[in-house]
Design an enzyme around this catalytic site. Structure first.
Site, PDB file in Angstrom:
ATOM      1  N   SER A  13     -15.404   8.879  40.391  1.00  0.00           N
ATOM      2  CA  SER A  13     -15.140   8.929  38.950  1.00  0.00           C
ATOM      3  C   SER A  13     -13.648   8.838  38.657  1.00  0.00           C
ATOM      4  O   SER A  13     -13.230   8.096  37.774  1.00  0.00           O
ATOM      5  CB  SER A  13     -15.725  10.209  38.344  1.00  0.00           C
ATOM      6  OG  SER A  13     -15.229  11.343  39.022  1.00  0.00           O
ATOM      7  N   VAL A  14     -12.831   9.591  39.380  1.00  0.00           N
ATOM      8  CA  VAL A  14     -11.383   9.544  39.177  1.00  0.00           C
ATOM      9  C   VAL A  14     -10.693   9.479  40.527  1.00  0.00           C
ATOM     10  O   VAL A  14     -11.172  10.027  41.514  1.00  0.00           O
ATOM     11  CB  VAL A  14     -10.866  10.780  38.389  1.00  0.00           C
ATOM     12  CG1 VAL A  14     -11.292  10.719  36.949  1.00  0.00           C
ATOM     13  CG2 VAL A  14     -11.328  12.077  39.033  1.00  0.00           C
TER      14      VAL A  14
END
Length: 501
Positions: A13-14
């Site tokens: 996601s990040v």
């Protein structure tokens, strides 16, 4: 015979130091496959809270086609952190006899115990996600309550300077002398009972005063005048917000007539924040305000009175709304009326601040009749050319011809790249890039026109609308205009109609 393959799915996601990269996930999964061949699907920048991820959806499509034997992931939560999504996915796996493997959590989904352990783990994965969400939300409100600047651009009239609040580095707003003088002028003008938004925007336009390099608009002015960040908050402001049901964090003693306020959206706010202050959060900010509390309150109470008046008045408009623009500046035309009751179409930019010379005199009823007549003539011409047969839109045909030419030219350039020198390669690549941009533009234009192409049913419906124009509803007139017209540019001297047919 349909050959089924092993696939690896990775998600991140990040990109942080403490998160495992997609490349590392894939390496772990390949080790699990002992060097066997596989296909890789990866989603970067997507959360595990749902399955709305492009590569994951492609993977599900391959499973439904019967092409997947086994799905390998680094960890269970790379697939999903939602119990419901994961349960649905496992049903799909079982339906198509797909094995599921986590390289770091050894699950055997062929046994009841393995499936039970899997479900227990996904429960904890969802719990972790919800706990993280709550921590982020709590941290946000905790910082709100302490008067931190919560990121983003400073409101007009302020600059941001670094500061420290409770040993935490943040930013504090400091007045910009020129912009702050403009803001004070807006408040002082609006605090006068007879002054309107239009009076202020026209005043600024006539004197060439810009806000962030643009003309001041009524909507922007309305938002600015509501913001307590500018006020020198005193006890009178404290009592005002308390009476509106606002959650005031600071004690009354903190409202000393010096500092501005931050107004945050409260957790329990259900109404429009511009119409109601109930349950919003007010905190004394570390910066100094520059608009007196008395002036700010007069403006806010005047705004509240205006909202009541505006909500009680039903706006009258034209069925051409959204399509008709000023032929001078391109802004929308809106309906206005004079004391005699005549309705006119007027340039909204000129109405705001006289920033446009205007479109001249356009009587609404006469102009609508003119457009209706033009619609009838255009529709009859369209049906005559169509001849009752299904024919392609000529614009689509022209775009398709050009698209074919562009693609042929790209193919020729690609053929020249074999064995080409550096100079020719640079030229060809630049040319291909330009042609590819044109190809995308043409493809989008064809797609948009294809959506707008009229079917037999739509033609029949439009014919009915135009034949019974005086009796059909306002909404049906709008539908007829939507079906035939893209846009209208008009002044009292000329009218230009962009047709969809």
């Amino acid at each position: 015979m349909n050959i089924r393959e092993d696939v690896i799915y990775a998600r991140q996601s990040v990109d942080r130091k403490d998160s495992i990269s997609i490349e590392s996930q894939i390496d772990f999964c390949k080790y699990e496959l002992k060097g066997g061949s596989c296909r890789v699907f990866k989603d970067k920048g997507y959360s595990g809270k749902n399955t709305d991820r492009p590569e994951f959806q492609k993977l599900l499509g391959e499973i439904r086609k019967g092409k997947v034997r086994r799905v390998v992931v680094y960890k269970l939560d790379r697939i999903s952190r939602s119990i419901l999504d994961f349960a649905n996915m496992m049903e799909l796996f079982q339906e198509y006899d797909v094995e599921f493997v986590s390289s770091t959590e050894k699950f055997d989904t062929s046994t009841p115990m393995g499936r039970a352990m899997l479900n227990i783990c996904i429960v904890f994965a969802q719990l972790e996600r919800e706990t993280i969400q709550k921590r982020v939300t709590d941290a946000y409100y905790s910082r709100c309550l302490k008067g931190f600047h919560m990121s983003g651009q400073a409101p007009y009239g302020f600059d941001l300077e670094p500061t420290v609040v409770e040993n935490i580095r943040t930013k504090m707003m400091v007045a910009d002398p020129i912009a702050a003088s403009h803001v004070r002028l807006m408040f002082e003008m609006y605090a006068e009972p007879e002054t309107s938004f239009g009076d202020i925007t026209r005043y600024f336009e006539e004197r060439g005063i810009k806000v962030y390099g643009k003309s001041l608009t009524r909507s922007y002015l309305s938002q600015l005048l509501r913001n307590p960040v500018y006020a020198q908050a005193d006890l009178e402001m404290y009592e005002f917000f308390k009476s509106q049901g606002t959650v005031v964090v600071n004690d009354a003693a903190d409202f000393a007539g010096t500092n501005g306020c931050y107004l945050y959206q409260g957790r329990d706010v259900k109404e429009d924040k511009d119409k109601s202050l109930k349950d919003q959060i007010l905190v004394i900010a570390p910066h100094e305000g520059f608009v007196s509390a008395d002036v700010w309150l007069r403006c806010r109470k005047k705004l509240m009175a205006n909202i009541t008046f505006q909500n009680g008045r039903k706006a009258r408009n034209t069925w051409l709304a959204g399509k008709i623009k000023c032929g001078k500046c391109g802004y929308a035309l809106k309906t206005t009326h004079n004391p005699s009751g005549y309705e006119y179409l007027r340039c909204s930019k000129r109405a705001d601040h006289k920033g446009c010379p205007g479109c001249g005199t356009l009587r609404k009823t006469e102009f609508e009749q003119f457009i209706f007549t033009a619609m009838g003539e255009k529709f009859r011409e369209f049906k005559l050319l169509r001849g009752g047969e299904e024919k392609a839109n000529p614009k689509i045909t022209a775009y398709q011809v050009e698209l074919a030419q562009v693609e042929a030219e790209i193919e020729k350039l690609l053929d020249t790249l074999t064995g080409a020198n550096a100079t020719l390669l640079a030229y060809a690549n630049k040319k291909i890039e330009d042609l590819d941009n044109r190809r995308k533009t043409l493809s989008k234009a064809i797609a948009d026109l294809s959506v707008e192409t009229l079917s037999s049913q739509q033609i029949e419906l439009l014919s009915g609308y135009l034949d019974d124009w005086e009796n059909i509803s306002f909404e049906d007139k709008r539908k007829a205009a939507d079906g035939l017209i893209s846009s209208i540019s008009a002044t009292s001297d000329y009218v230009k109609i962009e047709w969809k047919i």
